[in-house]
Scaffold this active site. Sequence first.
Site, mmCIF file in Angstrom:
data_model
loop_
_atom_site.group_PDB
_atom_site.id
_atom_site.type_symbol
_atom_site.label_atom_id
_atom_site.label_comp_id
_atom_site.label_asym_id
_atom_site.label_seq_id
_atom_site.Cartn_x
_atom_site.Cartn_y
_atom_site.Cartn_z
ATOM 1 C CE1 TYR A 143 38.696 33.932 27.515
ATOM 2 C CE2 TYR A 143 37.194 33.138 29.210
ATOM 3 C CZ TYR A 143 37.462 33.434 27.883
ATOM 4 O OH TYR A 143 36.501 33.233 26.925
ATOM 5 C CG ASP A 246 36.122 38.015 35.847
ATOM 6 O OD1 ASP A 246 35.089 37.448 36.233
ATOM 7 O OD2 ASP A 246 36.615 37.832 34.720
ATOM 8 C CE LYS A 274 33.136 30.067 34.003
ATOM 9 N NZ LYS A 274 33.636 29.172 33.031
#
Length: 434
Positions: A143, A246, A274
């Site tokens: 994702y 990522d 995050k």
Amino acid sequence: MNNHARSRALHQRASQVLPRGVSSNFRYWTEEWTPVASRASGGYIWDADGNRYIDYRLGFGPVILGHAHPAINRHVSEAMEDGTVYALTTEREIRVAEKIVEMCPGVDMVRFATSGTEATMHAIRVARAYTGRDKVLKFEGQYHGMHDYVLWSTASSNPASMGSPFSPIPVAASSGMPRPIRDLIITLPFNDFERLEKVVRQQWHEIATIIIEPMLGNLGSIEPLPGFLDLIRGLCDEYGIVFIMDEVKTGFRVARGGAQELYGIRADLVTYAKSMGNGFPIAAFGGKREIMDIIGEGVSHGGTYTANTIAVAAAEKTLEILATTDALETVAERGRQLQKGISDILESYSVPFSFGGHPAMFGVHFNHKKPKDYREWAQGDQRTYDTILEALIERGSMPDPDSREPWFLCAAHTEEDIAETLTAFEDAVKEVLG
Ligand code: PMP
């Protein structure tokens, strides 16, 4: 059984004004129970009925130091006294960019963004601009955010629709994505050395980037097999493809320098979000000077809220704490304690299982053989796992009840919290497996 009456009522009310009563599809559990939160502090979160949970979701990962961290809150409050957006650069933003460059291997320059989705979107554009090629190669079950260029064959897509692993079909994870974009995406099973090599050798002239979550942070943290990241590095070097790592979930969590440091691998571009802001909305993408330097030379990047004062101040204090304390060692230690206890309990019930990932963000797989990709993972007994987790949540510890989401640890979790969770976990396993 906890009381959920107020959560239920609020969720019903929310459903009148928010589709499914949530602001992100991933927050919807069931009509029966989609919890509504009221507050969070340290390692704990409270729902609208006042039930307290030890929080192992941590907002899907960002809260690395604990919720409502006093020093970060203070720093942000002071900074915002001077305003929040200027449409101008600030010295604080320069300091934070310098700090990221110092902490992250191979990152010479960065640009800020506001979410992980934006960070991968921009990094992909830069990769396309740099190579003059259009295609994105990604791996099944990974994702990279909500934009149309990457929302293909994620862990929300049905593996049965993905065709043969020898010739995978990219599956849109949402309606509404323009069909022609499918011509720009190549999806492959993770950890399939042979397939990757073959596809790259055949199609390299069209491939702008290979984008990868270094461990599958949205699929139980499945790890790369030894040599897989090196293979990607080698192929990207050989064929002039931009390697994007990522690190939205792994960055500033699995090590100070993220998965690049953990695995000793250097990508060309890296995305962060995050943990860099401990829950405040900030993201960044960065990498090699030679590639990043094309931004502004006919390559567009912007955003009204990029590097706003609140986000940058949060990142400044978070990164300072991560760089100067043993917070990440504490996070990993708590994770190891939890894994040890979970392991003992599952073994005593003869449950076939394996862990994926890093103690700071680990998955638990109910498979007979440790899964190496999405297709193998999907053969596991998710139903039993999810049922145990639902029973665990009722007992006051809250990892995500969806087995795709890892257990996240934060520096505010105490040894007592871990012990409490393990007692509850054992009860939950007993309830479900008898
Ligand atoms: N990349 C990865 C690896 C992620 O885990 C996520 C979010 N879970 C994203 C990108 C997208 O980030 P955001 O939700 O901030 O847009």
